[in-house]
Design an enzyme around this catalytic site. Structure first.
Site, short mmCIF file in Angstrom:
data_model
loop_
_atom_site.label_atom_id
_atom_site.label_comp_id
_atom_site.label_asym_id
_atom_site.label_seq_id
_atom_site.Cartn_x
_atom_site.Cartn_y
_atom_site.Cartn_z
CB SER A 11 -0.89 0.03 1.24
OG SER A 11 -1.76 -1.06 1.23
CG HIS A 21 -2.54 -0.63 -3.68
ND1 HIS A 21 -3.24 0.49 -3.33
CD2 HIS A 21 -2.43 -1.38 -2.55
CE1 HIS A 21 -3.52 0.44 -2.04
NE2 HIS A 21 -3.05 -0.68 -1.56
CD GLU A 46 -4.45 3.30 -5.81
OE1 GLU A 46 -5.04 4.35 -5.57
OE2 GLU A 46 -3.65 2.78 -5.01
CG ASN A 71 -4.39 3.66 0.83
OD1 ASN A 71 -5.58 3.49 1.07
ND2 ASN A 71 -3.54 2.67 0.76
#
Ligand SMILES: NC(=O)c1ccc[n+]([C@@H]2O[C@H](COP(=O)([O-])OP(=O)(O)OC[C@H]3O[C@@H](n4cnc5c(N)ncnc54)[C@H](O)[C@@H]3O)[C@@H](O)[C@H]2O)c1
Length: 287
Positions: A120, A141, A153, A192
């Site tokens: 992440s 991701h 991602e 994120n």
């Protein structure tokens, strides 16, 4: 695309779901873990998930047969990697461990194989130089739960070839996902970064006594249309993970703004990590 066999490294929360997703999408899958306990739990997860999906008519008998035949949980990385066209690493979030896994994978996997990390926060440029094929090392991701969340991602660090990115975008679509291409490495990638702004603000308001846990979450769901509130989501992704990420970021930047919030630290210190321990911002033992 020419990807037929996928190796997943790590059979934990993310790895087991990525492996199952790939198997239900028709790939041959080898999922490796160093922990026998994790491998056993992953197999139990698959065995429990398939009949539930069948009962809801979300999976066909052919898919079930394919998963049973083509998804292998193994304790030997060499066996898992030797025929892989694509490797997705989902082991613990630790740079030294990831670098040593990638160096080993570089030795074990066929030269054409793409090596992706599901990390992440660790960008692939911190890992790629542990291999002899940096142009084929990137971040892919997934989001938790990987079987359900549509976004993946795909991040192009400066060392990653266009061909690698395009193949991984295509693979993501073959897994039923909507990939977001991230053209440059950036801490936290797209989602994120946005999530951290929202949770930071939610924790700040909670710490200041401005609103309760329930009112913050309900307001975000009711007004912004989010399916979950930020504090509910922290309970799901893990307060321990969030605490470690915050502390790591603070150590890197030295900026007190990056420190985890008092409400998060308090729960972390008590061992209330969220759903996985039964308590976090909410108490799941009573539900
Ligand atoms: N938890 C999330 O919501 C989430 C979401 C997206 C991405 N990620 C990323 O996915 C990765 C895995 O996270 P997780 O939540 O599944 O962790 P987890 O702790 O549930 O699973 C990690 C697994 O890796 C195994 N492992 C450790 N060292 C290994 C090695 N050398 N070889 C093989 N297996 C090894 C562990 O035994 C464990 O089963 C992390 O990089 C994390 O940043 C997590």
């Amino acid at each position: 695309m020419n990807i037929k066999t996928i190796c997943v490294v790590g059979a934990g929360l993310m790895g087991q779901q990525i492996a199952l997703l790939a198997a239900t999408s028709g790939f041959e899958v080898y999922c490796a873990d160093t922990s026998h306990e994790a491998l056993k739990k992953a197999q139990e997860f698959v065995d429990g998930w398939l009949p539930k999906q069948k009962a809801k008519e979300r999976i066909t008998d052919e898919q079930i047969a394919h998963v049973n035949k083509s998804l292998h949980f193994v304790d030997n990385l060499a066996d898992a990697a030797k025929n892989a066209d694509m490797i997705i690493e989902a082991a613990v979030e630790n740079l030294a461990i990831k670098r040593s896994i990638f160096a080993e994978l570089d030795r074990l996997a066929p030269p054409h194989a793409i090596l992706a990390t599901n990390s992440s926060y660790l960008v692939s440029s911190k890992i790629a130089d542990a291999t002899s094929r940096p142009d084929k090392v990137l971040n892919m991701h997934f989001f938790n739960p990987a079987l359900i969340m549509k976004t993946v991602e795909v991040v192009q660090g400066p060392h990653v070839s266009d061909e690698t990115v395009e193949k991984v975008m295509e693979l993501s679509r073959a897994l039923g996902k909507r990939p977001a291409r991230v053209n440059k490495e950036i801490y936290g990638f797209l989602c994120n970064r946005i999530f951290s702004v929202i949770t930071k603000e939610a924790c700040y308001m909670l710490d200041q006594g401005i609103a309760s846990v329930e009112d913050i979450d309900n307001a975000v769901k009711g007004a912004l249309g989010h399916p979950m509130g930020p504090l509910e989501l922290l309970d799901m992704t893990g307060i321990d993970l969030e605490y470690h990420l915050g502390m790591e970021r603070f150590r890197e930047t030295g900026n007190p703004v990056d420190k985890p919030s008092p409400s998060l630290v308090e729960r972390y210190a008590r061992g209330d990590y969220g759903r996985k321990t039964g308590k976090g911002y909410y108490d799941y033992t009573k539900k």
